[in-house]
Design an enzyme around this catalytic site. Sequence first.
Site, PDB file in Angstrom:
ATOM      1  N   ALA A 202       0.842  -1.202   0.000  1.00 44.43           N
ATOM      2  CA  ALA A 202       0.000   0.000   0.000  1.00 44.43           C
ATOM      3  C   ALA A 202       0.872   1.245   0.000  1.00 44.43           C
ATOM      4  O   ALA A 202       1.970   1.246   0.565  1.00 44.43           O
ATOM      5  CB  ALA A 202      -0.910  -0.002   1.228  1.00 44.43           C
ATOM      6  N   LYS A 203       0.365   2.301  -0.615  1.00 41.17           N
ATOM      7  CA  LYS A 203       1.131   3.556  -0.643  1.00 41.17           C
ATOM      8  C   LYS A 203       0.647   4.408   0.528  1.00 41.17           C
ATOM      9  O   LYS A 203      -0.221   5.280   0.385  1.00 41.17           O
ATOM     10  CB  LYS A 203       0.953   4.272  -1.981  1.00 41.17           C
ATOM     11  CG  LYS A 203       2.020   5.327  -2.250  1.00 41.17           C
ATOM     12  CD  LYS A 203       1.989   5.768  -3.694  1.00 41.17           C
ATOM     13  CE  LYS A 203       3.039   6.848  -3.980  1.00 41.17           C
ATOM     14  NZ  LYS A 203       4.417   6.350  -3.874  1.00 41.17           N
ATOM     15  N   CYS A 204       1.217   4.109   1.689  1.00 36.05           N
ATOM     16  CA  CYS A 204       0.840   4.830   2.902  1.00 36.05           C
ATOM     17  C   CYS A 204       2.090   5.412   3.557  1.00 36.05           C
ATOM     18  O   CYS A 204       3.196   4.910   3.389  1.00 36.05           O
ATOM     19  CB  CYS A 204       0.100   3.916   3.877  1.00 36.05           C
ATOM     20  SG  CYS A 204       1.037   2.495   4.449  1.00 36.05           S
ATOM     21  N   TYR A 208       6.988   4.914   4.405  1.00 30.30           N
ATOM     22  CA  TYR A 208       8.053   5.880   4.137  1.00 30.30           C
ATOM     23  C   TYR A 208       8.704   6.336   5.443  1.00 30.30           C
ATOM     24  O   TYR A 208       9.918   6.536   5.503  1.00 30.30           O
ATOM     25  CB  TYR A 208       7.491   7.069   3.354  1.00 30.30           C
ATOM     26  CG  TYR A 208       7.066   6.659   1.957  1.00 30.30           C
ATOM     27  CD1 TYR A 208       7.886   6.870   0.860  1.00 30.30           C
ATOM     28  CD2 TYR A 208       5.851   6.010   1.750  1.00 30.30           C
ATOM     29  CE1 TYR A 208       7.512   6.462  -0.413  1.00 30.30           C
ATOM     30  CE2 TYR A 208       5.460   5.599   0.483  1.00 30.30           C
ATOM     31  CZ  TYR A 208       6.292   5.827  -0.590  1.00 30.30           C
ATOM     32  OH  TYR A 208       5.924   5.412  -1.854  1.00 30.30           O
TER      33      TYR A 208
END
Length: 364
Positions: A202-204, A208
């Site tokens: 997931a791009k959460c 990062y």
Amino acid sequence: MTSTTYAATFEPNPAARSAEQRDAILADPGFGNHFTDYMFLAEWTPDTGWADARVVPYGPLQIDPATAVLHYAQEIFEGLKAYVHDDGSAWLFRPEANAARMQRSARRLALPELPTDWFLGSIGSLIEADREWIPAGGEKSLYLRPFMFASEVFLGVRPSQHVTYSVIASPAGAYFAGGVQAVSIWLSSEYSRAGAGGTGAAKCGGNYAASLLPQQEAAEHGCAQVAFLDSTEKKWIEELGGMNLYFVQSDGSIVTPALSGSILEGITRDSIMQIGRDLGHEVVERRVSIDEWRQGAADGTITEVFACGTAAVVTPVASLKWDGGEAVSGDGEPGKVTTDIRSALVDIQYGRAEDRHGWLTRVV
């Protein structure tokens, strides 16, 4: 409740920058330093679904200290660019793929899925308001950041019952202003970016955040990025802090680590696989061990290594470094396959080459 058909209201910005102020910024925008005059906002609740779509003047969001996202990090985001072609038209690159990935990320983070027409409509509405902010010339672009977060004021641990979606935009200069340069990568032996069953696909923001400490470690060793291994065996190459990896073999084939559930399914990654095939290369998705990278660089089996992502598109990797060693890719300079693939992709994005796969969507 299903969402209504997309439609957005518009609120003029009385403090919009003048043409002179805007042109001064666009002459040297950098990346993520400046923001346009407008932003897009919409809200979701279980009762209304997605509603209140609006383009408003760019400015701070007011949130309560008990807003759920501040405590439980229930948020996701996307990143894509708008490009100006020679005829002055503006285009997006594979925005439907960004919409689909945001929907997958939303499912993993227990957030409501944003319909594709809302995703595309929000970006189109914002670009219509901010058309003059898309820089032209070289490899400049308008970077678009759609994001969604839990905006309910509540400290209970459960999915938020109020969610805010927004899109902001930032003019971006050429990533490699002085020409494409190869970078060194630090191998993280202590930390993992994500684990099996986690949120790696997931791009959460949490993914990062987890990469920032090892990224500092990489910088301390003179490296531009950090490479992560799988969290279980500490053997299999996954990705960099925010980029996918490719390995060019001596037989001309291109290998990229297979998606594992903890690797982000990059849109640039997928595009490069197709472009590699278009250029006559066999492209293989499989597991790649760290020993294979080290040995391949040493014996010439691996001739080039490169990373890819939205910001830099394609970044050549000069070497992999770790405590006590270094594996140099080829001669340490950007290789032919890397540069050919990068040129082919950028030429499509900027309208200099035929869009054979229907990847471009005109927005202005």
